[in-house]
Each structure stands twice: as structure tokens, then as C-alpha cells.
Scaffold this active site. Structure first.
Site: not given
Length: 149
Positions: A87, A39, A15, A84-85, A82
Site C-alpha cells: 500500500t 487483511e 485497499d 493490496l500488498d 491481502d
């Protein structure tokens, strides 16, 4: 982990690294004045190492002639990232359920969105897919690279 060991709020090095690459790459093209809210940012930890890569801007060729001819002041734009939507799905190996999301707002109104699918079929060997749309411009949405019909 983000919130006291809660599995639904897991954060990984992927992320953090993905956000650094995305933000760094965007800043490499549009500069430090582009406002980006990520994020994985923490107001107390602004030491995110930005390692920008060269952006592939060929997606803009698909939009050529479809965009409203309008100059937008950089200070009116905010990007929401975002990196790494999904995770949890990433950690569990369900890579086809992972996406990168970028929203674009102008003067606090959403105007565009991008969804990057780094592992569209769950394999890291396949090309990334990018879905995009511009608000109120039906002809300005699609997928890159162009998918066969």
C-alpha cells in the site's frame, strides 16, 4: 492510517475496495460458506460492501490434468487475502511493487498461493500477471497469462 499515523501501516480506499471486489468475486463463485480472512476486515466493522465481479477462471485450464483428483470439503478451506500488498508503494506511485496475495489453507495447512501483479511494469495499461503454486505439486505452478520463455 491504521496505527496512530504510522506511515508503514497506511490503509487506503483502494485497499478496502480491492478487498470488497476480491471477496465478493470469490463468494460469487463459491458462495457465502467459503471462509475468507481479509487483511482489511475489522470485527467491529462488518459493513464491507461486497461487489463481486465475474472471475476469469481460464487459469484453471493451465492446471487441467495437473491437479490431484481430490474433492475438498468447503468447510476445510480458508482463504487469506491481502488485497493490496504494498500500500505504501501504491500511495508513492511505485505501482510495480504492488501485489494482491491470496493464500489457501486446508485444515490449517497451507496448500496453495496466488500472487496477482496488477501493474507488473508500473503501468496500468499492461495486463495483470498471476503467479500461482500448489504445495507439493511441482507441475502445478506457473504464471497466467503464460509468459514467453
Amino acid at each position: 492510517m491504521k496505527e496512530g499515523g504510522e506511515i508503514k501501516s497506511v490503509v487506503t480506499q483502494a485497499d478496502i475496495d480491492a478487498q470488497a471486489r476480491i471477496v465478493g468475486s470469490l463468494r460469487k463463485v463459491w458462495g457465502e460458506h467459503l471462509r475468507i480472512i481479509g487483511e482489511e476486515e475489522d470485527e467491529e466493522d462488518t459493513k464491507l460492501k461486497l461487489e463481486g465481479m465475474d472471475l476469469n477462471l481460464s487459469i484453471l485450464n493451465q492446471l487441467d490434468g495437473k491437479l490431484l483428483d481430490q474433492q475438498i470439503d468447503l468447510e476445510d478451506i480458508v482463504l487469506f487475502v491481502d488485497p493490496l500488498d504494498g500500500t505504501r508503494e501504491f500511495v508513492e506511485g511505485r505501482l510495480q511493487n504492488v501485489a494482491c496475495l491470496i493464500g489457501v489453507a486446508k485444515k490449517n495447512r497451507p496448500i496453495a498461493g496466488v500472487i496477482g501483479l496488477p501493474f507488473p511494469s508500473g503501468e496500468s495499461t499492461e495486463p495483470v500477471l498471476v503467479h500461482y503454486a500448489i504445495a507439493d505439486q511441482a507441475d502445478s505452478s506457473g504464471c497466467w497469462p503464460t509468459l514467453p520463455v
